[in-house]
Motif scaffolding. Structure first.
Motif, mmCIF file in Angstrom:
data_model
loop_
_atom_site.group_PDB
_atom_site.id
_atom_site.type_symbol
_atom_site.label_atom_id
_atom_site.label_comp_id
_atom_site.label_asym_id
_atom_site.label_seq_id
_atom_site.Cartn_x
_atom_site.Cartn_y
_atom_site.Cartn_z
ATOM 1 N N GLN A 1 0.823 -1.208 0.000
ATOM 2 C CA GLN A 1 0.000 0.000 0.000
ATOM 3 C C GLN A 1 0.860 1.262 0.000
ATOM 4 O O GLN A 1 0.631 2.191 0.750
ATOM 5 C CB GLN A 1 -0.951 -0.006 1.209
ATOM 6 C CG GLN A 1 -1.958 -1.118 1.180
ATOM 7 C CD GLN A 1 -2.820 -1.103 -0.082
ATOM 8 O OE1 GLN A 1 -3.215 -0.052 -0.568
ATOM 9 N NE2 GLN A 1 -3.085 -2.289 -0.612
ATOM 10 N N GLU A 2 1.847 1.285 -0.838
ATOM 11 C CA GLU A 2 2.733 2.441 -0.959
ATOM 12 C C GLU A 2 2.077 3.489 -1.862
ATOM 13 O O GLU A 2 1.653 3.191 -2.970
ATOM 14 C CB GLU A 2 4.077 2.002 -1.539
ATOM 15 C CG GLU A 2 5.081 3.099 -1.722
ATOM 16 C CD GLU A 2 5.503 3.741 -0.417
ATOM 17 O OE1 GLU A 2 5.792 4.948 -0.439
ATOM 18 O OE2 GLU A 2 5.532 3.036 0.605
ATOM 19 N N GLN A 3 1.997 4.732 -1.395
ATOM 20 C CA GLN A 3 1.332 5.796 -2.140
ATOM 21 C C GLN A 3 2.092 6.187 -3.398
ATOM 22 O O GLN A 3 1.491 6.520 -4.420
ATOM 23 C CB GLN A 3 1.170 7.031 -1.251
ATOM 24 C CG GLN A 3 0.267 6.804 -0.057
ATOM 25 C CD GLN A 3 -1.171 6.549 -0.451
ATOM 26 O OE1 GLN A 3 -1.624 7.056 -1.459
ATOM 27 N NE2 GLN A 3 -1.865 5.743 0.320
ATOM 28 N N THR A 4 3.412 6.152 -3.338
ATOM 29 C CA THR A 4 4.202 6.592 -4.492
ATOM 30 C C THR A 4 4.255 5.539 -5.588
ATOM 31 O O THR A 4 4.678 5.846 -6.699
ATOM 32 C CB THR A 4 5.635 6.935 -4.056
ATOM 33 O OG1 THR A 4 6.237 5.783 -3.460
ATOM 34 C CG2 THR A 4 5.641 8.097 -3.090
ATOM 35 N N LEU A 5 3.826 4.326 -5.307
ATOM 36 C CA LEU A 5 3.870 3.262 -6.300
ATOM 37 C C LEU A 5 2.965 3.563 -7.492
ATOM 38 O O LEU A 5 3.271 3.194 -8.621
ATOM 39 C CB LEU A 5 3.475 1.922 -5.661
ATOM 40 C CG LEU A 5 3.599 0.689 -6.548
ATOM 41 C CD1 LEU A 5 5.036 0.513 -7.007
ATOM 42 C CD2 LEU A 5 3.113 -0.536 -5.820
ATOM 43 N N THR A 6 1.868 4.258 -7.284
ATOM 44 C CA THR A 6 0.978 4.590 -8.392
ATOM 45 C C THR A 6 1.474 5.808 -9.165
ATOM 46 O O THR A 6 1.194 5.949 -10.358
ATOM 47 C CB THR A 6 -0.444 4.883 -7.896
ATOM 48 O OG1 THR A 6 -0.417 5.971 -6.990
ATOM 49 C CG2 THR A 6 -1.030 3.669 -7.218
ATOM 50 N N PHE A 7 2.204 6.682 -8.511
ATOM 51 C CA PHE A 7 2.616 7.939 -9.137
ATOM 52 C C PHE A 7 3.674 7.749 -10.215
ATOM 53 O O PHE A 7 3.533 8.259 -11.323
ATOM 54 C CB PHE A 7 3.126 8.898 -8.044
ATOM 55 C CG PHE A 7 3.529 10.233 -8.567
ATOM 56 C CD1 PHE A 7 2.585 11.149 -8.979
ATOM 57 C CD2 PHE A 7 4.870 10.578 -8.661
ATOM 58 C CE1 PHE A 7 2.954 12.380 -9.475
ATOM 59 C CE2 PHE A 7 5.259 11.808 -9.156
ATOM 60 C CZ PHE A 7 4.299 12.723 -9.557
ATOM 61 N N VAL A 8 4.722 7.026 -9.916
ATOM 62 C CA VAL A 8 5.858 6.893 -10.837
ATOM 63 C C VAL A 8 5.471 6.189 -12.143
ATOM 64 O O VAL A 8 5.778 6.700 -13.229
ATOM 65 C CB VAL A 8 7.055 6.200 -10.143
ATOM 66 C CG1 VAL A 8 8.177 5.931 -11.128
ATOM 67 C CG2 VAL A 8 7.547 7.050 -8.984
ATOM 68 N N PRO A 9 4.778 5.050 -12.116
ATOM 69 C CA PRO A 9 4.401 4.430 -13.396
ATOM 70 C C PRO A 9 3.466 5.308 -14.233
ATOM 71 O O PRO A 9 3.576 5.334 -15.468
ATOM 72 C CB PRO A 9 3.691 3.135 -12.991
ATOM 73 C CG PRO A 9 4.156 2.852 -11.627
ATOM 74 C CD PRO A 9 4.443 4.174 -10.996
#
Length: 89
Positions: free
Chosen positions: A45-53
């Motif tokens: 549930q990492e928030q930045t995981l959706t941002f970078v891709p």
């Protein structure tokens, strides 16, 4: 200039906006869905995981379709300025 002409111009502008923004929005939505499925399966549930891709995918799609996008927007503006004398009447 009649109301029908104004509506036609607005209709053409909105259609161009939707047409030009659709590839970016669809890719962003698809990448977000894939990442969220990945997060659900792995319980990450990492928030930045959706941002970078998403940023990388949007950058790639703009690089691939940017010329077409600018051509479509330039065509709209060229058509508007070409008929400027008609609008001023």
């Amino acid at each position: 200039m009649t109301i029908d002409e104004v509506v036609a111009i607005a209709n053409q502008a909105l259609y161009t906006i939707i047409q030009v923004s659709a590839p970016v929005l669809l890719i962003s939505m698809a990448v977000g869905l894939i990442v969220s499925i990945f997060q659900t399966v792995t319980s990450i549930q990492e928030q930045t995981l959706t941002f970078v891709p998403k940023v990388l995918a949007i950058f790639l799609i703009i690089m691939l379709t940017g010329h077409w996008m600018m051509t479509e927007m330039a065509n709209l503006m060229t058509n508007l300025w070409a008929d400027f004398g008609v609008y001023v009447k």
